[in-house]
Design a protein around this motif. Structure first.
Motif, short mmCIF file in Angstrom:
data_model
loop_
_atom_site.label_atom_id
_atom_site.label_comp_id
_atom_site.label_asym_id
_atom_site.label_seq_id
_atom_site.Cartn_x
_atom_site.Cartn_y
_atom_site.Cartn_z
N UNK A 152 0.83 -1.21 0.00
CA UNK A 152 0.00 0.00 0.00
C UNK A 152 0.87 1.25 0.00
N UNK A 153 2.00 1.19 0.69
CA UNK A 153 2.92 2.33 0.68
C UNK A 153 3.38 2.60 -0.75
N UNK A 154 3.67 1.56 -1.50
CA UNK A 154 4.10 1.71 -2.89
C UNK A 154 2.96 2.27 -3.75
N UNK A 155 1.75 1.75 -3.54
CA UNK A 155 0.60 2.23 -4.31
C UNK A 155 0.30 3.69 -4.00
N UNK A 190 -12.94 -0.71 -10.36
CA UNK A 190 -13.54 -2.02 -10.07
C UNK A 190 -12.50 -3.13 -9.90
N UNK A 191 -11.23 -2.79 -9.94
CA UNK A 191 -10.19 -3.82 -9.88
C UNK A 191 -9.96 -4.32 -8.46
N UNK A 192 -9.34 -5.48 -8.39
CA UNK A 192 -8.95 -6.04 -7.08
C UNK A 192 -7.98 -5.11 -6.37
N UNK A 193 -7.13 -4.44 -7.11
CA UNK A 193 -6.14 -3.57 -6.48
C UNK A 193 -6.82 -2.46 -5.67
N UNK A 194 -7.79 -1.78 -6.26
CA UNK A 194 -8.44 -0.66 -5.56
C UNK A 194 -9.31 -1.17 -4.41
N UNK A 195 -10.04 -2.28 -4.62
CA UNK A 195 -10.85 -2.84 -3.53
C UNK A 195 -9.99 -3.21 -2.34
N UNK A 196 -8.87 -3.88 -2.60
CA UNK A 196 -7.91 -4.26 -1.55
C UNK A 196 -7.37 -3.03 -0.84
N UNK A 240 -2.42 -4.28 -12.24
CA UNK A 240 -1.19 -4.57 -11.48
C UNK A 240 0.02 -4.06 -12.26
N UNK A 241 0.02 -4.32 -13.57
CA UNK A 241 1.13 -3.88 -14.42
C UNK A 241 1.22 -2.35 -14.44
N UNK A 242 0.06 -1.72 -14.53
CA UNK A 242 0.00 -0.26 -14.57
C UNK A 242 0.64 0.36 -13.33
N UNK A 243 0.45 -0.28 -12.17
CA UNK A 243 1.02 0.22 -10.92
C UNK A 243 2.41 -0.36 -10.62
N UNK A 244 2.94 -1.15 -11.54
CA UNK A 244 4.30 -1.66 -11.40
C UNK A 244 4.49 -2.65 -10.27
N UNK A 245 3.49 -3.47 -10.00
CA UNK A 245 3.61 -4.44 -8.91
C UNK A 245 4.41 -5.66 -9.32
N UNK A 288 4.23 -8.89 -4.73
CA UNK A 288 3.27 -7.86 -4.33
C UNK A 288 1.87 -8.20 -4.86
N UNK A 289 1.81 -8.73 -6.07
CA UNK A 289 0.52 -9.17 -6.61
C UNK A 289 -0.05 -10.31 -5.78
N UNK A 290 0.86 -11.17 -5.32
CA UNK A 290 0.41 -12.32 -4.53
C UNK A 290 -0.21 -11.87 -3.20
N UNK A 291 0.30 -10.77 -2.64
CA UNK A 291 -0.29 -10.23 -1.40
C UNK A 291 -1.76 -9.89 -1.63
N UNK A 292 -2.06 -9.25 -2.78
CA UNK A 292 -3.44 -8.86 -3.09
C UNK A 292 -4.29 -10.09 -3.40
N UNK A 293 -3.76 -10.99 -4.18
CA UNK A 293 -4.52 -12.18 -4.56
C UNK A 293 -4.81 -13.04 -3.33
N UNK A 294 -3.85 -13.13 -2.42
CA UNK A 294 -4.06 -13.90 -1.20
C UNK A 294 -5.18 -13.28 -0.35
N UNK A 295 -5.25 -11.96 -0.33
CA UNK A 295 -6.32 -11.29 0.40
C UNK A 295 -7.68 -11.77 -0.09
N UNK A 296 -7.86 -11.85 -1.40
CA UNK A 296 -9.15 -12.28 -1.94
C UNK A 296 -9.37 -13.78 -1.76
#
Length: 974
Positions: free
Chosen positions: A617-620, A743-749, A819-824, A828-836
């Motif tokens: 989240x700090x990176x985002x 509507x992406x997982x990134x923003x919801x997370x 995810x690509x747009x935000x350079x994850x 880091x992507x796995x952190x978000x996917x694990x949350x869901x």
């Protein structure tokens, strides 16, 4: 009477050894098997030959309110009895009471080779028994709630316009006499015989007898015989002889010598607080939370001898914390104390403050019960006969009636321990006061605290007139260099933006040793619940706010870096049924106090996330190019007046659209915009291209925003929010690719973690706020190709949804592009996917439990991460085991490639049982079940034991665990 040998044979058949039977056979009819070393988590086997015996034992244990169940053993059967359900003399084995029956008893023949699973020793040791209880025990009417309802019914029947104070005192005194009677100080039926005589003189004479032992319960008010009407005596007699509310004329259900003192005090405090005219809920600190906080406070790490400790509760209420302190101080001596020694503790070591004089009377009452609890009844009888004042007067010396925020009280004194549940919420407004005294107190507090830095010096950092913040500040007045403080406060003071300055001040003033974020425990702590009805009116017990527990010390001068233990446990079935704080390694973090101060987002993120979540989240948060304007819709009001000719506008509700939808005016109902609204909005927020989302997220939204796009002029109420985006000074014109991002997982997370309300307590608090939306780090889409890809995906998703299809592939592709747009990076992507995975795919039982397939995926991820330190030709092999109740294990060993074995189930389940029984050892004693990660090493193997919850065995956790092992390996080489 059953023969001792028969009971022994029965217990032996359940796998108990002679040593265990000798240790737990209290008498010929009761065997208690202690699971934990503190002797609190026990399973009782009680010989109850008749149905009435089952009822009497059930009644006794129900009053004690400690055991969840007991095993009632008859000649031919055994029953698991639900102690939390109210006993029923007429039907002692009804369905809600009897959880299971086994066709084996002490005199059964031929069953010796058959072990009934749930009640056998090996299953109790492995936690199977407790898992069975947790799944099958329906919460009944516990003794404190049942007693409270009966007292409220009695009060309702007795009170008229002008006698409330007298009725309160009358009931309190009768309860005190009943307690002494149940202790054997008065003969059986002493009180009921007085009441049934309908002679007020006899009751006043009984009160005068009790006055001989002095104290504060009978000190401040006196009765005239003419005050006590015969009707009062009739109703009191019914209360103390029957189950009052039900009107069933069997045994009086309460045994005051068995009900824990904390509960009697809690109940009476709630009884006095209840006032139907104020329409307020009533609540008290749950007993297990009192025990938990004392365990954290008296942790044995300090040099303060508990035997000499001075303890203060600055919002004493019913005295629950002081009663428990009293018991702990006594226990620290390691020997029984004389009456005078115990009395001296009350007079010199236990201090309380409360603005309510009635609360002090309850505290004194509670402490007197605790003082008399272990005394020989003959000693007390003798003191009453000889008119010795054995109870010390506490009010005015150690118990002070004062406003702890504004009054000078215990000035110049310091205490070794401060423990409190201070008032929650802001200082009320004057118009909310009930009487002149309350008005004066409110004015004093509002002047002292003021708001936003305008109050008195010490309260300059308190926000929003918040009382619990003020108490945390005021504790400094009574704290010395070694004082330890424990307080339970509402959690929002650690989340709200307005309180940020307060949090910074707190961390500059105190060392925050531990922080327990208990949002997820509100269900069993302070959540409002309806416990019954009195004359058709619901009785609510509890508050509405989730809470946090803080453990503090004064910040040492020139202190080096201080580490805080931050724990955010998630409510498990075990925790709910056995009233413990249950957490795993995933819920516990060590964090530098300076980081908590300098990076305020930690407070929000760690409620549901972890340190890796914070880093993502700090990176985002650094990638914020666009300005977000968020405005909620208008707020209507009742009886809206027309302002002229109707102006009909199409109006939308959250139910009118889905994620990725286009919100159109067609087929929407209309609303007259030309009316007097409660909160009007500028009409331009309802015009132009914009995004809209509902204010309240639903479970069906699966932790995603439900964003739609609107082109038409459509109005909506304050249950929806408009989002418009600016790039510099200009609004963007193409919203379609940004609809993909919203509507992406990134923003919801990201939003769920940073929100002040969403996911920070009960679901009814979940909401999306304008101010939080405006902090969203939306990154400008500069690449035309990416913009086109996202827009095309949104269009495909819209077509699929309209056609009734589930566009899983397109949504996954969209998320990867974001995810690509935000350079994850991949991790880091796995952190978000694990949350869901944890919160959506695997959130509910039984999917939240780990499977063999999950462990295989975990092991493969572990091997991939660990491969760096493996010598050529060396591989890791592993076996696994999963307990259906508590715990899972992977056993890994190094082997040559040609000796590698497939991942398979092992034969080492006993290691899980060994580790988990050790963790259960302290669960009841400390009110914590800490399923920490345990590693056991031998010459050839590494045993890794964690919970059996999926969240502890994800691929990302495999990487974390592998890195930890690599660090250990490198450290070993060094």
């Amino acid at each position: 009477m059953v023969q001792n040998t028969d009971f022994r044979r029965y217990l032996t058949s359940l796998s108990y050894s002679e040593e265990e039977i000798a240790a737990g056979l209290l008498d010929e009819t009761t065997f208690s098997y202690t699971v934990d070393t503190e002797g609190r988590l026990t399973v009782k086997y009680i010989f109850t030959p008749t149905a009435n015996d089952i009822y009497l034992e059930h009644r006794s244990l129900w009053n004690m309110n400690r055991d969840n169940v007991f095993i009632a053993v008859t000649d031919q059967q055994s029953h698991i009895i639900n102690v939390k359900e109210k006993p029923d003399a007429a039907r002692p084995l009804k369905n809600a009471i009897c959880l299971r029956t086994f066709e084996y008893g002490v005199n059964s023949l031929g069953f010796e080779e058959i072990v009934p699973s749930e009640i056998s020793k090996q299953y109790i040791d492995s936690a199977f028994f407790f898992d069975f209880v947790a799944k099958n025990q329906r919460k009944g009417q516990e003794v404190d709630k049942d007693l409270l309802l009966n007292l409220l019914q009695l009060k309702s029947d007795l009170i008229s316009d002008s006698n409330e104070e007298m009725i309160h005192l009358l009931i309190l005194r009768c309860i005190f006499i009943k307690y002494l009677e149940d202790r054997g100080i008065f003969e059986t039926d002493y009180l009921i015989n007085i009441l049934k005589s309908l002679d007020a003189k006899q009751l006043v004479a009984a009160f005068n007898e009790i006055k001989k032992i002095n104290g504060d319960v009978f000190k401040y008010d006196s009765f005239k015989v003419t005050d006590i009407k015969q009707e009062y005596l009739k109703q009191l007699a019914l209360f103390f002889e029957t189950d009052y509310r039900s009107g069933q004329h069997f045994l009086f259900p309460y045994q005051f010598d068995r009900i824990p003192i904390q509960l009697i005090s809690h109940v009476y405090e709630a009884f006095l607080k209840d006032n139907s005219k104020k329409r307020k809920g009533i609540y008290y600190t749950p007993s297990f939370l009192v025990d938990f906080m004392l365990n954290q406070l008296f942790n044995g790490e300090d040099n303060i001898p508990l035997a000499d400790a001075r303890c203060l509760d600055a919002a004493v209420g019913s005295g629950a914390f002081l009663v428990e302190c009293f018991k702990r101080i006594q226990a620290s001596f390691g020997r029984p104390l004389s009456f005078d020694e115990k009395k001296k503790i009350l007079e010199t070591q236990l201090f309380g403050i409360d603005i309510d004089q009635k609360a002090l009377q309850i505290t004194a009452f509670s402490l007197y019960l605790a003082l008399l609890e272990t005394e020989d009844p003959n000693f007390i009888k003798n003191e009453i006969i000889h008119a010795h004042p054995i109870l010390p007067s506490l009010i005015g010396s150690t118990l002070m009636s004062a406003n702890a925020i504004t009054d000078e009280v215990f000035k110049g004194q310091t205490f070794d321990y401060i423990i409190s549940n201070p008032p929650w919420g802001s200082v009320p407004k004057v118009e909310d006061a009930q009487d002149e005294q309350e008005i004066n107190n409110i004015l004093k507090e509002r002047k002292a605290i003021a708001n936003k830095g305008k109050g008195d010096g010490i309260y300059a950092h308190v926000a929003d007139f918040e009382r619990s913040q003020a108490f945390l500040v005021r504790f400094q007045e009574w704290a010395g260099a070694s004082t330890r403080i424990a307080a339970v406060v509402k959690n929002s003071i650690f989340l709200n933006d307005n309180a940020r300055d307060f949090r910074s001040y707190l961390l500059d003033t105190y060392a925050l040793e531990k922080f327990f974020e208990l949002s997820h425990y509100n269900k069993i702590l302070f959540k409002k619940k309806n416990i019954g009805e009195i004359k058709g009116q619901a009785v609510e017990l509890g508050a509405s706010e989730p809470c946090a527990v803080v453990i503090l010390k004064q910040l040492p001068a020139n202190a080096s870096e201080i580490s805080t233990t931050y724990i955010s446990p998630k409510l498990s079935i075990f925790a709910e049924n056995f009233s413990v704080i249950h957490f795993t390694a995933r819920d516990c973090f060590q964090i530098a106090q300076s980081n908590l101060k300098n990076q305020d987002a930690y407070w929000k993120i760690l409620v549901n996330g972890d340190l890796d979540t914070f880093k993502v989240i700090e990176k985002l948060s650094l990638q914020c190019d666009l300005t977000v304007e968020a405005r909620a819709g208008f707020q209507p009001k009742a009886n809206m007046l027309s302002l002229g000719e109707p102006d009909w506008k199409p109006i939308a509700e959250p139910t009118d659209f889905k994620q990725f939808d286009v919100l159109k005016a067609d087929n929407l109902p209309v609303f007259n915009w030309n009316q007097g609204l409660h909160r009007r909005r500028e009409f331009d927020i309802f015009q132009g291209i914009r995004l809209v989302i509902p204010v309240r997220p639903l479970k069906s939204d699966k932790f995603l925003f439900r964003g739609a796009i609107a082109y038409d002029d459509i109005i909506y109420k304050h249950n929806m929010i408009t989002i418009k985006l600016k790039d510099g000074k200009d609004y963007i014109s193409d919203y379609l690719p940004y609809l993909a991002i919203i509507n992406s997982k990134l923003i919801g997370f990201l939003f769920y973690q940073l929100s002040i309300q969403w996911g920070k307590g009960e679901g009814k608090r979940d909401s999306i706020r304008n101010v939080d939306l405006e902090k969203l780090p939306l990154k400008r889409i500069s690449d035309p190709t990416l913009a086109k890809q996202l827009s095309n995906l949104v269009s495909k998703i819209q077509i699929a949804i309209r056609g009734g299809q589930n566009p899983i592939i397109e949504i996954d592709e969209l998320d990867e592009l974001v995810f690509e747009h935000y350079g994850l990076l991949d991790y880091e992507r796995q952190v978000i996917k694990e949350f869901y995975q944890m919160n959506v795919d695997r959130a509910d039982a039984p999917l939240n439990k780990v499977t063999a397939s999950d462990l295989n995926v975990y092991f493969n991820a572990f091997v991939k991460a660990f491969q760096l330190v493996l010598a050529e030709g060396t591989v890791l092999s592993a076996t696994y085991n999963i307990s259906g109740n508590m715990g899972a294990l992977i056993c890994m060993r190094l082997s040559q490639q040609n000796e590698a074995e497939p991942f398979r189930q092992g034969e080492d389940k006993h290691i899980i049982n060994f580790v988990k029984s050790g963790q259960l050892n302290k669960a009841e004693a400390l009110k914590i079940l800490e399923e920490e990660k345990v590693k056991i090493y031998d010459k050839e193997h590494i045993y890794l034991i964690k919970s059996n919850q999926f969240k502890d065995w994800t691929p990302r956790q495999a990487v974390v665990d592998a890195r930890e092992e690599i660090q250990q390996y490198i450290k070993h080489l060094a």
